[in-house]
Scaffold this motif. Structure first.
Motif, PDB file in Angstrom:
ATOM      1  N   MET A  34       0.827  -1.204   0.000  1.00  0.00           N
ATOM      2  CA  MET A  34       0.000   0.000   0.000  1.00  0.00           C
ATOM      3  C   MET A  34       0.862   1.255   0.000  1.00  0.00           C
ATOM      4  N   LEU A  35       1.914   1.260   0.804  1.00  0.00           N
ATOM      5  CA  LEU A  35       2.798   2.416   0.865  1.00  0.00           C
ATOM      6  C   LEU A  35       3.541   2.624  -0.452  1.00  0.00           C
ATOM      7  N   PHE A  36       3.871   1.538  -1.126  1.00  0.00           N
ATOM      8  CA  PHE A  36       4.557   1.653  -2.414  1.00  0.00           C
ATOM      9  C   PHE A  36       3.697   2.408  -3.419  1.00  0.00           C
ATOM     10  N   TYR A  37       2.438   2.024  -3.558  1.00  0.00           N
ATOM     11  CA  TYR A  37       1.577   2.703  -4.518  1.00  0.00           C
ATOM     12  C   TYR A  37       1.278   4.141  -4.093  1.00  0.00           C
ATOM     13  N   LEU A  38       1.118   4.370  -2.792  1.00  0.00           N
ATOM     14  CA  LEU A  38       0.933   5.746  -2.320  1.00  0.00           C
ATOM     15  C   LEU A  38       2.138   6.600  -2.662  1.00  0.00           C
ATOM     16  N   ASN A  39       3.323   6.072  -2.445  1.00  0.00           N
ATOM     17  CA  ASN A  39       4.542   6.805  -2.752  1.00  0.00           C
ATOM     18  C   ASN A  39       4.663   7.121  -4.237  1.00  0.00           C
ATOM     19  N   GLN A  40       4.327   6.143  -5.077  1.00  0.00           N
ATOM     20  CA  GLN A  40       4.438   6.355  -6.513  1.00  0.00           C
ATOM     21  C   GLN A  40       3.444   7.407  -7.014  1.00  0.00           C
ATOM     22  N   LEU A  41       2.301   7.504  -6.365  1.00  0.00           N
ATOM     23  CA  LEU A  41       1.268   8.440  -6.818  1.00  0.00           C
ATOM     24  C   LEU A  41       1.347   9.803  -6.150  1.00  0.00           C
ATOM     25  N   TYR A  42       1.728   9.846  -4.856  1.00  0.00           N
ATOM     26  CA  TYR A  42       1.665  11.099  -4.117  1.00  0.00           C
ATOM     27  C   TYR A  42       3.032  11.633  -3.696  1.00  0.00           C
ATOM     28  N   GLY A  43       4.087  10.834  -3.836  1.00  0.00           N
ATOM     29  CA  GLY A  43       5.417  11.308  -3.477  1.00  0.00           C
ATOM     30  C   GLY A  43       5.678  11.204  -1.984  1.00  0.00           C
ATOM     31  N   ASP A  44       5.894  12.349  -1.341  1.00  0.00           N
ATOM     32  CA  ASP A  44       6.087  12.380   0.115  1.00  0.00           C
ATOM     33  C   ASP A  44       4.770  12.017   0.791  1.00  0.00           C
ATOM     34  N   ILE A  45       4.802  11.035   1.677  1.00  0.00           N
ATOM     35  CA  ILE A  45       3.571  10.540   2.306  1.00  0.00           C
ATOM     36  C   ILE A  45       3.821  10.220   3.773  1.00  0.00           C
ATOM     37  N   PRO A  46       2.768  10.191   4.602  1.00  0.00           N
ATOM     38  CA  PRO A  46       2.929   9.670   5.963  1.00  0.00           C
ATOM     39  C   PRO A  46       3.287   8.185   5.925  1.00  0.00           C
ATOM     40  N   TYR A  47       4.080   7.749   6.906  1.00  0.00           N
ATOM     41  CA  TYR A  47       4.502   6.355   6.994  1.00  0.00           C
ATOM     42  C   TYR A  47       4.129   5.836   8.386  1.00  0.00           C
ATOM     43  N   LEU A  51       8.780  -6.976  -4.995  1.00  0.00           N
ATOM     44  CA  LEU A  51       8.511  -5.606  -4.574  1.00  0.00           C
ATOM     45  C   LEU A  51       9.794  -4.914  -4.151  1.00  0.00           C
ATOM     46  N   LEU A  52      10.687  -5.644  -3.495  1.00  0.00           N
ATOM     47  CA  LEU A  52      11.971  -5.058  -3.111  1.00  0.00           C
ATOM     48  C   LEU A  52      12.768  -4.651  -4.347  1.00  0.00           C
ATOM     49  N   ALA A  53      12.719  -5.459  -5.403  1.00  0.00           N
ATOM     50  CA  ALA A  53      13.404  -5.102  -6.647  1.00  0.00           C
ATOM     51  C   ALA A  53      12.848  -3.795  -7.209  1.00  0.00           C
ATOM     52  N   LYS A  54      11.540  -3.604  -7.114  1.00  0.00           N
ATOM     53  CA  LYS A  54      10.944  -2.355  -7.605  1.00  0.00           C
ATOM     54  C   LYS A  54      11.438  -1.163  -6.793  1.00  0.00           C
ATOM     55  N   VAL A  55      11.578  -1.362  -5.487  1.00  0.00           N
ATOM     56  CA  VAL A  55      12.112  -0.296  -4.641  1.00  0.00           C
ATOM     57  C   VAL A  55      13.558   0.007  -5.031  1.00  0.00           C
ATOM     58  N   TYR A  56      14.365  -1.035  -5.217  1.00  0.00           N
ATOM     59  CA  TYR A  56      15.749  -0.825  -5.649  1.00  0.00           C
ATOM     60  C   TYR A  56      15.805  -0.084  -6.979  1.00  0.00           C
ATOM     61  N   MET A  57      14.913  -0.429  -7.897  1.00  0.00           N
ATOM     62  CA  MET A  57      14.934   0.228  -9.204  1.00  0.00           C
ATOM     63  C   MET A  57      14.523   1.688  -9.095  1.00  0.00           C
ATOM     64  N   PHE A 115       1.798   3.460 -16.059  1.00  0.00           N
ATOM     65  CA  PHE A 115       2.203   4.645 -15.310  1.00  0.00           C
ATOM     66  C   PHE A 115       3.502   4.380 -14.565  1.00  0.00           C
ATOM     67  N   LEU A 116       3.584   3.249 -13.873  1.00  0.00           N
ATOM     68  CA  LEU A 116       4.774   2.933 -13.093  1.00  0.00           C
ATOM     69  C   LEU A 116       6.000   2.760 -13.979  1.00  0.00           C
ATOM     70  N   ASP A 117       5.816   2.128 -15.142  1.00  0.00           N
ATOM     71  CA  ASP A 117       6.946   1.918 -16.052  1.00  0.00           C
ATOM     72  C   ASP A 117       7.446   3.233 -16.632  1.00  0.00           C
ATOM     73  N   LEU A 118       6.518   4.072 -17.059  1.00  0.00           N
ATOM     74  CA  LEU A 118       6.920   5.369 -17.608  1.00  0.00           C
ATOM     75  C   LEU A 118       7.597   6.224 -16.544  1.00  0.00           C
TER      76      LEU A 118
END
Length: 453
Positions: free
Chosen positions: A148-161, A216-222, A407-410
């Protein structure tokens, strides 16, 4: 059974009560007895099952939810509605901070994060659950929170954690910088990788295993451009005997195939929303149809165009609908909603290898989906830029209308600003969505608003 049903009801109450406010979601002690919920592994499993059920119902990874809106937000779906609506504003790249879709994605994601945190706290405080059971319970709840935090981060940037259910903390929580969000997710996913096993605890792969965490960790690394670390995580998946590419194009979205990393099971064999939301026949589309840009990206002989897309002719015009999931008779025994599949690991691995100038090693991973689609494979010599373009194009053909992939790929490849070629309203700041106005009014620490809104 009565006890288990009671626990499930209590968890549903928890979930429902938690959605009123971003982080004003702490439940008074007299509404749910945490000791009762986590008194044994059976009731703890019921709590986790309730979380999965709600994730399947309404979350970023629920079928035809975020993926539909992000497909329309980019260049995969045209929206044919005529009345003004929040959905159409997303398609037109005109969303504002009061848009209901922008709000619901944020609110539902934090609802699941809150529930996951409640489960994590309950497991930690339980003295009755065995340590071996605590490992998978904690691992899966922590993984759901991180997704959930991954998608929030990708869409909104800085987010509460948020990492607890403490009302006093969550009510005034500050945003965490995007770079730190990625670092915290990396840490959480490393822990999940230690907690979960490679083997699935259900043969249908409806609960995530360690390999889901590695993907998911690989996506974070990328996202952090740490290509060598991403390569290592992805190779664990591609080299695992658990997974195998499905050669039959017609079986890719059937629940029994070995290329599936994780899928969500519909309730009572219901048909998936992905099977119906894109469906129209003997008429012009009233909601969505695939864009000409997407259709033109396929060669004539591509099996994906033949089997995953249906042409609809009406009044001399030809429209195209997505046809990946096909069961629409509400007696669905063969299709679950796929969250992650092996093909994604292949194409991500190809990308990480190209970024490290390992072209020869990357080509087999890029060519795997091309071979199954029966289109020509690529060979050396080929430039880095062309290889990156081909990987992005292959992602587009393979994952259209899935999980917000486009969206995520672009975004990951720095190509979002190519969208003005087909999306005239696109602006650079559209790479992020606005923080919902409702949330800023409730918590001023969520300021400043994202640029452009």
């Amino acid at each position: 059974m009565k006890k288990t049903k009671f626990i499930i009801v209590m968890i549903v109450i928890l979930i429902t009560a938690s959605c009123e406010k971003l982080i004003e979601v702490d439940i008074p002690d007299n509404q749910i007895d945490r000791e009762a919920v986590f008194k044994d592994v059976q009731t703890a499993n019921s709590a986790l099952a309730a979380l999965y059920a709600d994730v399947m119902k309404n979350s970023p990874i629920a079928g035809a939810n975020l993926e539909t809106n992000l497909s329309a937000y980019t260049d995969e779906l045209d929206n044919y509605t005529t009345a003004a609506s929040d959905t159409r504003d997303i398609f037109l790249n005109q969303q504002i901070d009061t848009n209901s879709i922008v709000y619901s994605l944020w609110a539902n994601s934090y609802k699941h994060i809150y529930t996951a945190n409640s489960i994590l706290e309950g497991i930690e405080g339980s003295t009755a659950i065995k340590a071996t059971d605590k490992k998978y319970l904690r691992g899966e709840a922590l993984l759901i929170r991180t997704i959930m935090l991954f998608y929030l981060n990708q869409l909104y940037g800085d987010i509460p954690y948020p990492e607890s259910t403490n009302y006093n903390i969550n009510n005034t929580i500050n945003k965490t910088a995007s770079t730190e969000v990625l670092t915290k997710m990396e840490s959480d996913l490393f822990e999940v990788s230690l907690l979960l096993q490679n083997d699935y605890r259900n043969a249908e792969r409806i609960y995530p295993n360690r390999m889901v965490a590695r993907l998911l960790l690989a996506k974070v690394y990328m996202a952090k451009q740490e290509w060598d670390k991403a390569e290592s995580a992805l190779k664990e998946i591609t080299q695992s005997p658990l997974y195998q590419m499905t050669n039959d194009i017609n079986k890719v979205f059937q629940k029994t195939e070995k290329h599936i990393l994780w899928q969500l099971k519909p309730h009572n064999n219901q048909s998936l929303p992905q099977a119906s939301i894109y469906y129209f026949v003997n008429a012009a589309p009233s909601t969505y149809a695939l864009t000409a840009t997407l259709i033109n990206s396929f060669s004539v002989g591509d099996l994906r165009k033949q089997h995953w897309i249906a042409a609809v002719n009406f009044n001399g015009n030809t429209y195209y609908r997505a046809e990946k999931y096909k069961n629409r008779d509400f007696n669905n025994t063969m299709e679950y909603s796929i969250v992650f599949r092996l093909e994604e690991a292949y194409l991500l691995l190809a990308e990480t290898l190209v970024q490290q100038n390992k072209f020869n090693e990357a080509l087999p991973y890029l060519n795997a989906t091309r071979q199954r689609a029966q289109i020509p494979t690529l060979a050396m010599p080929i430039s880095k830029d062309l290889l990156m373009d081909e990987i992005l194009l292959e992602n587009k053909r393979e994952f259209f209308t899935e999980m917000g992939h486009r969206f995520l790929d672009l975004k990951r490849t720095g190509k979002l600003n190519t969208l003005p070629n087909t999306k005239p309203s696109w602006k650079d700041y559209h790479k992020l969505w606005p923080i919902p106005q409702k949330e800023i009014l409730l918590n001023a620490n969520l300021k400043p608003q994202n640029t452009g809104y």
